[in-house]
Design a protein around this motif. Structure first.
Motif, PDB file in Angstrom:
ATOM      1  N   HIS A  19      24.300  25.776  31.218  1.00  0.00           N
ATOM      2  CA  HIS A  19      24.033  24.997  30.011  1.00  0.00           C
ATOM      3  C   HIS A  19      23.943  25.946  28.829  1.00  0.00           C
ATOM      4  N   LYS A  20      24.321  25.456  27.670  1.00  0.00           N
ATOM      5  CA  LYS A  20      24.169  26.237  26.441  1.00  0.00           C
ATOM      6  C   LYS A  20      22.978  25.685  25.676  1.00  0.00           C
ATOM      7  N   ARG A  21      22.153  26.606  25.197  1.00  0.00           N
ATOM      8  CA  ARG A  21      20.976  26.249  24.415  1.00  0.00           C
ATOM      9  C   ARG A  21      20.996  27.042  23.116  1.00  0.00           C
ATOM     10  N   PRO A  35      17.804  38.658  34.390  1.00  0.00           N
ATOM     11  CA  PRO A  35      17.498  37.288  34.801  1.00  0.00           C
ATOM     12  C   PRO A  35      16.697  37.269  36.093  1.00  0.00           C
ATOM     13  N   CYS A  56      11.378  32.918  21.370  1.00  0.00           N
ATOM     14  CA  CYS A  56      11.917  33.606  22.551  1.00  0.00           C
ATOM     15  C   CYS A  56      11.166  34.892  22.852  1.00  0.00           C
ATOM     16  N   ALA A  97      14.067  34.807  27.296  1.00  0.00           N
ATOM     17  CA  ALA A  97      13.356  33.690  27.917  1.00  0.00           C
ATOM     18  C   ALA A  97      12.802  32.808  26.808  1.00  0.00           C
ATOM     19  N   HIS A  98      12.691  31.522  27.121  1.00  0.00           N
ATOM     20  CA  HIS A  98      12.144  30.538  26.186  1.00  0.00           C
ATOM     21  C   HIS A  98      10.913  29.928  26.868  1.00  0.00           C
ATOM     22  N   GLN A 151      23.348  31.052  27.256  1.00  0.00           N
ATOM     23  CA  GLN A 151      23.939  30.421  28.437  1.00  0.00           C
ATOM     24  C   GLN A 151      22.910  30.539  29.556  1.00  0.00           C
ATOM     25  N   THR A 152      22.463  29.406  30.112  1.00  0.00           N
ATOM     26  CA  THR A 152      21.471  29.428  31.186  1.00  0.00           C
ATOM     27  C   THR A 152      22.158  29.615  32.536  1.00  0.00           C
ATOM     28  N   GLU A 201      12.918  28.111  30.390  1.00  0.00           N
ATOM     29  CA  GLU A 201      14.293  28.529  30.652  1.00  0.00           C
ATOM     30  C   GLU A 201      14.505  29.978  30.233  1.00  0.00           C
ATOM     31  N   GLU A 202      15.561  30.542  30.765  1.00  0.00           N
ATOM     32  CA  GLU A 202      15.988  31.881  30.386  1.00  0.00           C
ATOM     33  C   GLU A 202      17.497  31.894  30.414  1.00  0.00           C
ATOM     34  N   GLY A 203      18.085  32.907  29.804  1.00  0.00           N
ATOM     35  CA  GLY A 203      19.533  32.980  29.822  1.00  0.00           C
ATOM     36  C   GLY A 203      20.073  34.193  29.114  1.00  0.00           C
TER      37      GLY A 203
END
Length: 71
Positions: A50-52, A65, A59, A22-23, A45-46, A28-30
């Motif tokens: 989306h890619k972060r 998730p 983090c 998680a961020h 990958q969320t 966001e998390e992924g």
């Protein structure tokens, strides 16, 4: 996140296992899909596909998730 947890997530991904983070500042998390060890970054990958790229120090561990499908 501490560096040893970052390295653990990288080893999990390298072994083909799922690792989630998680961020908190973005909410966001992924799922971790790549590690950039020298830079200290996690590529994530969320759930909305989306890619972060996040610094591991920003983090937190996420056991699974909270919402949405993961790859």
């Amino acid at each position: 996140m501490k560096k040893d947890r970052f390295e653990h997530h990288c080893l999990e991904v390298e072994a083909g296992r799922d690792a989630f983070v998680a961020h908190p500042s973005s909410g966001e998390e992924g799922m971790v899909i790549e590690c950039r060890l020298q830079m200290g970054h996690l590529v994530v990958q969320t759930p909305d596909n989306h890619k972060r790229c996040w610094d591991f120090r920003e983090c937190e561990d996420l056991n699974r998730p909270k919402s949405g499908p993961m790859i």
